[in-house]
Design a protein around this motif. Structure first.
Motif, PDB file in Angstrom:
ATOM      1  N   SER A   1      42.948  50.219  24.772  1.00 59.49           N
ATOM      2  CA  SER A   1      42.842  50.216  23.303  1.00 59.49           C
ATOM      3  C   SER A   1      42.104  48.995  22.787  1.00 59.49           C
ATOM      4  CB  SER A   1      44.238  50.263  22.689  1.00 59.49           C
ATOM      5  OG  SER A   1      44.999  49.165  23.173  1.00 59.49           O
ATOM      6  N   GLU A   2      41.850  48.013  23.672  1.00 57.43           N
ATOM      7  CA  GLU A   2      41.225  46.770  23.200  1.00 57.43           C
ATOM      8  C   GLU A   2      39.842  46.559  23.802  1.00 57.43           C
ATOM      9  OE1 GLU A   2      44.090  43.793  24.239  1.00 57.43           O
ATOM     10  OE2 GLU A   2      45.598  44.571  22.844  1.00 57.43           O
ATOM     11  N   LEU A   3      39.264  47.607  24.367  1.00 62.05           N
ATOM     12  CA  LEU A   3      37.960  47.433  25.019  1.00 62.05           C
ATOM     13  C   LEU A   3      36.874  47.122  23.990  1.00 62.05           C
ATOM     14  CD1 LEU A   3      37.897  50.301  27.689  1.00 62.05           C
ATOM     15  CD2 LEU A   3      38.360  47.865  28.015  1.00 62.05           C
ATOM     16  N   THR A   4      35.999  46.178  24.349  1.00 64.45           N
ATOM     17  CA  THR A   4      34.853  45.852  23.485  1.00 64.45           C
ATOM     18  C   THR A   4      33.603  45.813  24.358  1.00 64.45           C
ATOM     19  OG1 THR A   4      35.006  43.473  23.854  1.00 64.45           O
ATOM     20  CG2 THR A   4      36.327  44.374  22.035  1.00 64.45           C
ATOM     21  N   GLU A   5      32.499  45.590  23.710  1.00 68.76           N
ATOM     22  CA  GLU A   5      31.206  45.475  24.402  1.00 68.76           C
ATOM     23  C   GLU A   5      31.270  44.404  25.500  1.00 68.76           C
ATOM     24  OE1 GLU A   5      28.165  46.904  22.620  1.00 68.76           O
ATOM     25  OE2 GLU A   5      26.953  46.421  24.385  1.00 68.76           O
ATOM     26  N   ALA A   6      32.047  43.348  25.242  1.00 74.54           N
ATOM     27  CA  ALA A   6      32.130  42.229  26.199  1.00 74.54           C
ATOM     28  C   ALA A   6      32.765  42.657  27.524  1.00 74.54           C
ATOM     29  CB  ALA A   6      32.928  41.083  25.581  1.00 74.54           C
ATOM     30  N   ASP A   7      33.555  43.723  27.499  1.00 71.04           N
ATOM     31  CA  ASP A   7      34.215  44.177  28.738  1.00 71.04           C
ATOM     32  C   ASP A   7      33.275  45.029  29.607  1.00 71.04           C
ATOM     33  OD1 ASP A   7      36.858  43.155  28.147  1.00 71.04           O
ATOM     34  OD2 ASP A   7      36.940  44.686  26.577  1.00 71.04           O
ATOM     35  N   LEU A   8      32.189  45.484  29.021  1.00 72.36           N
ATOM     36  CA  LEU A   8      31.363  46.466  29.728  1.00 72.36           C
ATOM     37  C   LEU A   8      30.684  45.957  31.004  1.00 72.36           C
ATOM     38  CD1 LEU A   8      29.849  48.665  26.877  1.00 72.36           C
ATOM     39  CD2 LEU A   8      31.901  48.994  28.235  1.00 72.36           C
ATOM     40  N   PRO A   9      30.178  44.696  31.026  1.00 73.05           N
ATOM     41  CA  PRO A   9      29.537  44.270  32.291  1.00 73.05           C
ATOM     42  C   PRO A   9      30.465  44.365  33.501  1.00 73.05           C
ATOM     43  CG  PRO A   9      28.981  42.766  30.510  1.00 73.05           C
ATOM     44  CD  PRO A   9      30.013  43.706  29.961  1.00 73.05           C
ATOM     45  N   ALA A  10      31.721  43.934  33.336  1.00 73.03           N
ATOM     46  CA  ALA A  10      32.662  43.994  34.467  1.00 73.03           C
ATOM     47  C   ALA A  10      32.962  45.450  34.824  1.00 73.03           C
ATOM     48  CB  ALA A  10      33.948  43.263  34.102  1.00 73.03           C
ATOM     49  N   ILE A  11      33.106  46.296  33.808  1.00 67.56           N
ATOM     50  CA  ILE A  11      33.378  47.712  34.062  1.00 67.56           C
ATOM     51  C   ILE A  11      32.188  48.354  34.767  1.00 67.56           C
ATOM     52  CG2 ILE A  11      33.685  49.942  32.893  1.00 67.56           C
ATOM     53  CD1 ILE A  11      35.446  48.466  30.847  1.00 67.56           C
ATOM     54  N   ARG A  12      31.000  47.997  34.280  1.00 68.67           N
ATOM     55  CA  ARG A  12      29.766  48.545  34.874  1.00 68.67           C
ATOM     56  C   ARG A  12      29.683  48.199  36.363  1.00 68.67           C
ATOM     57  NH1 ARG A  12      24.498  46.573  35.543  1.00 68.67           N
ATOM     58  NH2 ARG A  12      22.833  48.105  35.185  1.00 68.67           N
ATOM     59  N   GLU A  13      30.002  46.937  36.675  1.00 69.58           N
ATOM     60  CA  GLU A  13      29.929  46.501  38.079  1.00 69.58           C
ATOM     61  C   GLU A  13      30.880  47.335  38.949  1.00 69.58           C
ATOM     62  OE1 GLU A  13      30.749  42.296  38.573  1.00 69.58           O
ATOM     63  OE2 GLU A  13      31.203  42.721  40.688  1.00 69.58           O
ATOM     64  N   LYS A  14      32.093  47.547  38.449  1.00 67.18           N
ATOM     65  CA  LYS A  14      33.069  48.324  39.230  1.00 67.18           C
ATOM     66  C   LYS A  14      32.654  49.797  39.327  1.00 67.18           C
ATOM     67  CE  LYS A  14      36.030  45.280  40.546  1.00 67.18           C
ATOM     68  NZ  LYS A  14      35.840  44.796  41.925  1.00 67.18           N
ATOM     69  N   LEU A  15      32.079  50.326  38.246  1.00 65.21           N
ATOM     70  CA  LEU A  15      31.610  51.720  38.288  1.00 65.21           C
ATOM     71  C   LEU A  15      30.556  51.893  39.378  1.00 65.21           C
ATOM     72  CD1 LEU A  15      31.211  52.742  34.514  1.00 65.21           C
ATOM     73  CD2 LEU A  15      32.796  53.731  36.158  1.00 65.21           C
ATOM     74  N   PHE A  16      29.634  50.927  39.439  1.00 63.53           N
ATOM     75  CA  PHE A  16      28.575  50.995  40.447  1.00 63.53           C
ATOM     76  C   PHE A  16      29.183  50.905  41.854  1.00 63.53           C
ATOM     77  CE2 PHE A  16      24.326  50.039  38.235  1.00 63.53           C
ATOM     78  CZ  PHE A  16      24.737  50.725  37.105  1.00 63.53           C
ATOM     79  N   GLN A  17      30.222  50.045  41.986  1.00 64.49           N
ATOM     80  CA  GLN A  17      30.909  49.903  43.273  1.00 64.49           C
ATOM     81  C   GLN A  17      31.583  51.232  43.652  1.00 64.49           C
ATOM     82  OE1 GLN A  17      32.844  46.049  42.856  1.00 64.49           O
ATOM     83  NE2 GLN A  17      33.937  46.435  44.757  1.00 64.49           N
ATOM     84  N   MET A  18      32.189  51.868  42.642  1.00 66.03           N
ATOM     85  CA  MET A  18      32.842  53.167  42.876  1.00 66.03           C
ATOM     86  C   MET A  18      31.836  54.205  43.335  1.00 66.03           C
ATOM     87  SD  MET A  18      35.320  53.596  39.597  1.00 66.03           S
ATOM     88  CE  MET A  18      35.501  55.344  39.799  1.00 66.03           C
ATOM     89  N   LYS A  19      30.683  54.214  42.675  1.00 68.18           N
ATOM     90  CA  LYS A  19      29.664  55.219  42.995  1.00 68.18           C
ATOM     91  C   LYS A  19      29.219  55.079  44.449  1.00 68.18           C
ATOM     92  CE  LYS A  19      26.891  58.552  42.351  1.00 68.18           C
ATOM     93  NZ  LYS A  19      25.508  58.399  41.989  1.00 68.18           N
ATOM     94  N   LYS A  20      29.148  53.810  44.901  1.00 72.55           N
ATOM     95  CA  LYS A  20      28.715  53.571  46.284  1.00 72.55           C
ATOM     96  C   LYS A  20      29.668  54.216  47.290  1.00 72.55           C
ATOM     97  CE  LYS A  20      26.065  49.325  46.212  1.00 72.55           C
ATOM     98  NZ  LYS A  20      26.283  47.902  46.146  1.00 72.55           N
TER      99      LYS A  20
END
Lengths: 363, 287
Positions: A196-215
């Motif tokens: 409920s508190e996600l902001t634009e600032a959280d996206l880089p870390a999320i993006r990194e993990k998403l890419f790791q997941m995709k791998k």
């Protein structure tokens, strides 16, 4: 002559057949004429189960026309392209109800006619359903986007930690459900963030993990593809799965299970409302009341498209012990306490989330 | 004067004959196309479509690597599919046209196109099961000892290509077969009389004369494959996106019809370029 006899019999048979066909057609027309009224509903696939719809059609002598969709964006697109009054009932993602209210799509519901007091308290969701003192939709079904897995191939202790979804241990044996909001939510939970508190600032870390997941993932699939992958042994873990993937398969595939990791999981819910432009609001309300009744709720919970928890606790009086076990009825208090809601980004953050999701898919 | 009137009547009659086709094209191609072009120049902002002209949707498309990668994936997959389909379909069409006795040719063609009778979506899901981890292919390979562990076939580009090739080999077989049947055997006989061997006859006589049929089929394959969403979506496992999948994401997830329209126009432009590149072979009449 035999030949003439054959011709004669053939003609009689033909005429008899035509008469029967005509009578059948007339009967069909009469049937249609009897169900003079119709109701148009824009729904998720679980509402298309005849076992759910037919009792209402028979009780109200009405024909329910169902249009199925997946994703609120698609629903808004369908509504934009429809004429006012085309739709009567709208099933929508619980967190998207405020968007529908903002867009003026929904009509207020008569609170006194709804079984709100019978709902699981967490499913009342007044912050989504109530505005300016009026109720615009009501929860009808809920479940979890979490981790589904094959108990025979995966150590249950591993799936108790959300980090399993990006760990190398099960590389090539993981499927990801192709819906950016719950998966981004799960990644956020795995990173210790509140959805409920996600902001634009959280996206880089999320993006990194998403890419790791995709791998480490074998595929990213829609409901059918990801469920098929888990059921056929193509993968052993489904990120974003839950009871909606495995409960319906409990009898055939008892090895398939689902769990809320120690960090928690995401709770999804679907709500039902009435279109503001509906010309059959009374009948639409009857449909809403039927779906929210214990019988309607039990049928909806075990609908052929996917199983999930009914929002109305009184459905427990109708569900069989086996059905309740598959739905983890008794675990609900603990699960509800640990689950977070889907992220509810504004339009700009939503666009950014979709961008990183598309980037992830393209990796 | 009467002759002029007769000529005018003749022109009007000719126009009347083509009018339904013109109206059909205008109603179901030109108008929707014009609307799509206009839509591609609008913008979706905050859930609403702003009807003011802008090229931002195109700038977005060409400015984002993951969108361009979608176009590159589409081109790579489509070209691979087209080439492989031609390589399979030509010999098959040739065998049916030249080696199968005439009375069996119709049955052979029917067998070749039999898979067309199944739903496209069902066929794609069927391929998913065939190529699965414990699917028919892997079980057969393991049983005969060709592999020690199941191959990763489903949810890959290979699976997408296989699904496409299965479909388009049938289509190409039909077009190439029709072309081969139209070819007089006297061409080959004349070449043989002049001392050409079978390989030379094929390379210098049969192949050039059937090239228009091959190109028509290849172009159809290209157009249908590059615009297809179902096969990559089901068989590709979303491990890479092709342009139609990205277009669907704009519609299904964002309800962003302007962006989707811009991408669809780019896709049409690619198809148009390919058409012009193949135009010399795509004439209907035989040279």
């Amino acid at each position: 002559m035999p030949g003439n006899t054959r011709v004669s019999l053939g003609r009689r048979a033909f005429l008899g057949g035509m008469a029967a066909a005509g009578a059948a057609a007339a009967g069909l027309r009469a049937g249609r004429a009897r169900a003079a009224e119709s109701l148009n509903a824009l729904v998720w696939c679980d509402h298309t189960d005849p076992a759910l719809i037919r009792p209402f059609e028979e009780a109200f002598d009405v024909r329910v026309n169902l249009k199925e969709y997946e994703g609120t964006g698609t629903a808004f697109s369908i509504i934009e392209q429809s004429a006012p009054g085309d739709g009567d009932v709208f099933v929508i993602d619980g967190i998207d109800v405020p968007r529908a209210v903002d867009a003026g799509i929904l009509a207020p519901l008569p609170e006194e006619e709804l079984p709100t007091a019978d709902l699981f308290p967490e499913l009342v969701m007044a912050e989504s359903h109530v505005r300016d003192g009026r109720t615009w939709a009501i929860s009808e079904k809920f479940g979890y986007n979490t981790i589904s897995y094959n108990r025979e191939k995966v150590d249950p202790a591993d799936v108790m930690d959300m980090a399993v979804i990006w760990s190398e241990k099960y590389a090539g044996r993981i499927a990801i459900y192709d819906y950016y909001l719950p998966i981004i939510g799960l990644v956020a939970i795995g990173l210790g963030k509140k959805t409920s508190e996600l902001t634009e600032a959280d996206l880089p870390a999320i993006r990194e993990k998403l890419f790791q997941m995709k791998k480490v993932a074998k595929l990213v699939g829609d409901v059918v593809a990801s469920q098929t992958a888990l059921a056929t042994g193509e993968v052993d873990i489904l990120v974003g799965g839950g009871e909606w993937v495995t409960a319906g398969l409990a009898a055939e595939k008892p090895e398939l299970d689902w769990v809320l990791p120690k960090q928690g999981g995401l709770r999804w819910s679907q709500s039902i409302g009435i279109f503001a432009d509906s010309t059959r609001k009374d009948l639409a309300l009857e449909f809403v009341k039927y779906i929210l009744s214990p019988e309607g709720q039990a049928r909806l919970a075990t609908s052929s498209c996917y199983w999930a928890m009914p929002a109305n606790r009184r459905a427990g009086e109708v569900l069989t012990p086996q059905q309740k076990a598959a739905l983890r009825w008794d675990d609900q208090p603990a699960y509800l306490a640990r689950a977070q809601l889907y992220p509810a980004p504004d339009a700009e953050l939503d666009a950014r989330m979709q961008d990183i999701w598309t980037e992830m898919l393209q990796q | 004067m009467a002759a002029v009137r007769a000529a005018r009547r003749q022109r009007l009659r000719g126009f009347a004959f083509v009018l339904p086709a013109l109206l059909w094209t205008a109603a179901f191609f030109l108008l929707p196309f014009a609307f799509m072009v206009a839509m591609s120049l609008w913008r979706r902002v905050g859930g609403r479509i702003l009807e003011s002209w802008t090229l931002e949707n195109y700038a977005d498309f060409f400015g984002r690597p993951h969108f361009l990668e979608g176009l590159a994936n589409s081109l790579e997959i489509t070209l691979t599919v087209t080439v492989i389909s031609v390589l399979f379909a030509y010999p098959l069409a040739w065998i049916i046209a030249e080696k199968v006795p005439e009375r069996w040719q119709r049955a052979a063609l029917m067998l070749a196109v039999l898979p067309f009778w199944t739903s496209y979506v069902v066929r794609s899901y069927a391929w998913l099961l065939v190529l699965a981890h414990d699917g028919v292919v892997n079980r057969a390979l393991l049983a005969v000892g060709l592999v020690e562990a199941p191959l990763v076939l489903a949810s890959t580009r290979t699976a997408t290509v296989i699904g496409f090739v299965h479909f388009f080999v049938m289509l190409l077989t039909l077009t190439i077969y029709a072309n081969l049947r139209q070819l007089s055997p006297n061409y080959a006989r004349a070449a043989a009389d002049l001392g050409a061997g079978p390989v030379r006859i094929f390379l210098h006589v049969i192949l050039p004369l059937t090239l228009p049929g091959v190109m028509v089929g290849a172009f159809l394959t290209f157009v249908l494959a590059i615009g297809d969403y179902v096969t990559p979506q089901i068989l590709g496992g979303n491990n890479e996106l092709v342009l139609p999948q990205i277009i669907m994401l704009q519609i299904g997830r964002r309800a962003d019809l302007p962006s989707a329209s811009a991408m669809a126009i780019v896709l049409m432009a690619v198809v148009t370029l390919v058409y012009f590149a193949c135009a010399r072979w795509l004439r209907l009449e035989r040279a």
